[in-house]
Design a protein around this motif. Structure first.
Motif, mmCIF file in Angstrom:
data_model
loop_
_atom_site.group_PDB
_atom_site.id
_atom_site.type_symbol
_atom_site.label_atom_id
_atom_site.label_comp_id
_atom_site.label_asym_id
_atom_site.label_seq_id
_atom_site.Cartn_x
_atom_site.Cartn_y
_atom_site.Cartn_z
ATOM 1 N N GLY A 50 9.317 19.235 66.058
ATOM 2 C CA GLY A 50 9.216 17.786 65.850
ATOM 3 C C GLY A 50 8.366 17.060 66.877
ATOM 4 N N ALA A 51 7.784 17.797 67.844
ATOM 5 C CA ALA A 51 6.925 17.156 68.852
ATOM 6 C C ALA A 51 5.684 16.570 68.169
ATOM 7 C CB ALA A 51 6.498 18.184 69.897
ATOM 8 N N PRO A 52 5.209 15.382 68.623
ATOM 9 C CA PRO A 52 4.039 14.778 67.991
ATOM 10 C C PRO A 52 2.747 15.560 68.264
ATOM 11 C CG PRO A 52 4.736 13.479 69.891
ATOM 12 C CD PRO A 52 5.780 14.538 69.679
ATOM 13 N N ALA A 53 2.730 16.396 69.297
ATOM 14 C CA ALA A 53 1.570 17.225 69.618
ATOM 15 C C ALA A 53 2.066 18.384 70.468
ATOM 16 C CB ALA A 53 0.539 16.415 70.404
ATOM 17 N N ALA A 54 1.289 19.486 70.490
ATOM 18 C CA ALA A 54 1.706 20.673 71.244
ATOM 19 C C ALA A 54 1.922 20.363 72.728
ATOM 20 C CB ALA A 54 0.667 21.784 71.083
ATOM 21 N N GLU A 55 1.163 19.374 73.236
ATOM 22 C CA GLU A 55 1.242 19.069 74.675
ATOM 23 C C GLU A 55 2.254 17.966 74.984
ATOM 24 O OE1 GLU A 55 -1.283 18.386 72.700
ATOM 25 O OE2 GLU A 55 -2.139 16.414 73.163
ATOM 26 N N TRP A 56 3.048 17.598 73.978
ATOM 27 C CA TRP A 56 4.001 16.489 74.204
ATOM 28 C C TRP A 56 4.988 16.804 75.321
ATOM 29 C CZ3 TRP A 56 9.398 15.689 72.533
ATOM 30 C CH2 TRP A 56 9.846 14.376 72.771
ATOM 31 N N TRP A 57 5.065 15.850 76.252
ATOM 32 C CA TRP A 57 5.955 15.934 77.419
ATOM 33 C C TRP A 57 6.682 14.595 77.424
ATOM 34 C CZ3 TRP A 57 4.740 18.899 82.369
ATOM 35 C CH2 TRP A 57 5.556 18.498 83.439
ATOM 36 N N PRO A 58 7.974 14.569 77.213
ATOM 37 C CA PRO A 58 8.672 13.289 77.049
ATOM 38 C C PRO A 58 8.441 12.339 78.226
ATOM 39 C CG PRO A 58 10.150 15.130 76.609
ATOM 40 C CD PRO A 58 8.890 15.722 77.159
ATOM 41 N N PHE A 59 8.094 11.120 77.903
ATOM 42 C CA PHE A 59 7.930 10.038 78.895
ATOM 43 C C PHE A 59 6.837 10.314 79.935
ATOM 44 C CE2 PHE A 59 12.563 10.207 77.792
ATOM 45 C CZ PHE A 59 12.521 9.190 76.852
ATOM 46 N N ARG A 60 5.879 11.176 79.589
ATOM 47 C CA ARG A 60 4.879 11.577 80.578
ATOM 48 C C ARG A 60 4.064 10.391 81.099
ATOM 49 N NH1 ARG A 60 -0.570 14.478 80.724
ATOM 50 N NH2 ARG A 60 -0.936 13.349 78.804
ATOM 51 N N ASN A 61 3.529 9.565 80.183
ATOM 52 C CA ASN A 61 2.700 8.448 80.664
ATOM 53 C C ASN A 61 3.513 7.462 81.505
ATOM 54 O OD1 ASN A 61 0.406 9.500 79.632
ATOM 55 N ND2 ASN A 61 0.226 8.089 77.904
ATOM 56 N N GLN A 62 4.736 7.244 81.074
ATOM 57 C CA GLN A 62 5.631 6.345 81.806
ATOM 58 C C GLN A 62 5.882 6.877 83.221
ATOM 59 O OE1 GLN A 62 9.079 5.697 79.421
ATOM 60 N NE2 GLN A 62 10.240 4.725 81.043
ATOM 61 N N LEU A 63 6.111 8.187 83.271
ATOM 62 C CA LEU A 63 6.354 8.862 84.551
ATOM 63 C C LEU A 63 5.123 8.751 85.467
ATOM 64 C CD1 LEU A 63 8.700 10.823 85.448
ATOM 65 C CD2 LEU A 63 7.336 12.670 84.479
ATOM 66 N N LEU A 64 3.946 9.052 84.915
ATOM 67 C CA LEU A 64 2.730 9.061 85.736
ATOM 68 C C LEU A 64 2.341 7.659 86.184
ATOM 69 C CD1 LEU A 64 0.577 11.780 83.911
ATOM 70 C CD2 LEU A 64 2.152 12.028 85.832
ATOM 71 N N VAL A 65 2.502 6.679 85.295
ATOM 72 C CA VAL A 65 2.194 5.293 85.673
ATOM 73 C C VAL A 65 3.143 4.835 86.774
ATOM 74 C CG1 VAL A 65 2.410 2.897 84.837
ATOM 75 C CG2 VAL A 65 0.998 4.557 83.585
ATOM 76 N N THR A 66 4.414 5.188 86.659
ATOM 77 C CA THR A 66 5.393 4.798 87.678
ATOM 78 C C THR A 66 5.034 5.413 89.035
ATOM 79 O OG1 THR A 66 7.092 4.650 85.978
ATOM 80 C CG2 THR A 66 7.857 4.812 88.248
ATOM 81 N N LEU A 67 4.692 6.704 89.030
ATOM 82 C CA LEU A 67 4.334 7.370 90.287
ATOM 83 C C LEU A 67 3.071 6.767 90.891
ATOM 84 C CD1 LEU A 67 5.048 11.078 89.242
ATOM 85 C CD2 LEU A 67 6.325 9.751 90.951
ATOM 86 N N ALA A 68 2.043 6.545 90.061
ATOM 87 C CA ALA A 68 0.767 6.008 90.570
ATOM 88 C C ALA A 68 0.948 4.580 91.071
ATOM 89 C CB ALA A 68 -0.304 6.069 89.482
ATOM 90 N N ALA A 69 1.746 3.792 90.382
ATOM 91 C CA ALA A 69 1.975 2.402 90.808
ATOM 92 C C ALA A 69 2.721 2.376 92.141
ATOM 93 C CB ALA A 69 2.751 1.638 89.736
ATOM 94 N N ALA A 70 3.717 3.246 92.280
ATOM 95 C CA ALA A 70 4.466 3.313 93.539
ATOM 96 C C ALA A 70 3.546 3.772 94.672
ATOM 97 C CB ALA A 70 5.652 4.267 93.388
ATOM 98 N N TYR A 71 2.648 4.722 94.361
ATOM 99 C CA TYR A 71 1.694 5.209 95.366
ATOM 100 C C TYR A 71 0.763 4.087 95.807
ATOM 101 C CZ TYR A 71 -1.485 8.461 97.672
ATOM 102 O OH TYR A 71 -2.241 9.125 98.608
ATOM 103 N N ALA A 72 0.387 3.219 94.853
ATOM 104 C CA ALA A 72 -0.589 2.161 95.140
ATOM 105 C C ALA A 72 -0.036 1.094 96.077
ATOM 106 C CB ALA A 72 -1.033 1.501 93.827
#
Ligand SMILES: [Zn+2]
Length: 198
Positions: A76-98
């Motif tokens: 049921g994944a939307p794509a083979a590379e689907w990683w739940p909440f990945r963009n949310q996770l990366l944006v949160t980490l990058a924003a905290a880093y900034a």
């Protein structure tokens, strides 16, 4: 405004690095199998473009799924590379880093064809921006390519073919496999952006 770019070394973020010259580019090692290839490409491209490049290590592999973890996708994944909440996770980490480093605008390389993931759609990016703005730090999130294909983004920023070929888009390993969704997307975009050159 100082900008930080979430820089995976792929074509979309490379086009933004080339065209927008952010003060800081950041590659995150979040536990993806493709990290080594991504950081190699990002470091080389940032060096060639004279941009500052940092690496943030935050191993989130224990919540990863799919080809980016070297695993078969979940049913049921939307794509083979689907990683739940990945963009949310990366944006949160990058924003905290900034926050302690100066940038107040976070650029992410979403393009129109990412919309098959819910977290690659304009409404999602704008919701993320609103979410960060409910908190301290005053970080804005922008996805300047969200209405464009990768080829359109490359043309918009007049990225030369020799810069574009520095990108690394494979999802499955440290070297280009030529077969995964990321490699297919790379080939398709390069052929469209540089007809007769690829
Ligand atoms: Zn590949």
């Amino acid at each position: 405004v100082q900008r930080i770019l979430l820089f995976s070394g792929g074509l979309d973020s490379l086009a933004l690095a080339f065209g927008m010259r952010p003060e800081l580019t950041l590659t995150i090692d979040y536990g993806q199998t493709s990290f080594e290839g991504e950081v190699r490409a990002a470091r080389a491209a940032a060096g060639a473009l004279g941009l500052r490049h940092d690496v943030l290590r935050a191993d989130c592999g224990s919540v990863g799924l799919g080809t980016l973890r070297g695993e078969a996708p979940l049913a049921g994944a939307p794509a083979a590379e689907w990683w739940p909440f990945r963009n949310q996770l990366l944006v949160t980490l990058a924003a905290a880093y900034a926050i302690p480093r100066g940038p107040t605008e976070l650029l992410i390389g979403c393009v129109v064809t990412d919309a098959f993931h819910a977290d690659g759609r304009p409404g999602f990016v704008s919701a993320l921006n609103n979410l960060l703005n409910l908190q301290e730090g005053e970080i804005q999130v922008r996805a300047p390519g969200i209405d464009m294909t990768t080829a359109e983004l490359l043309r918009e920023h007049r990225v030369p073919v020799d810069v574009a070929t520095m990108a690394f888009s494979c999802h499955v390993g440290k070297d280009v496999c030529g077969e995964c969704g990321g490699c297919e997307k790379f080939q398709y975009a390069m052929t469209e952006a540089f007809p007769g050159r690829m």
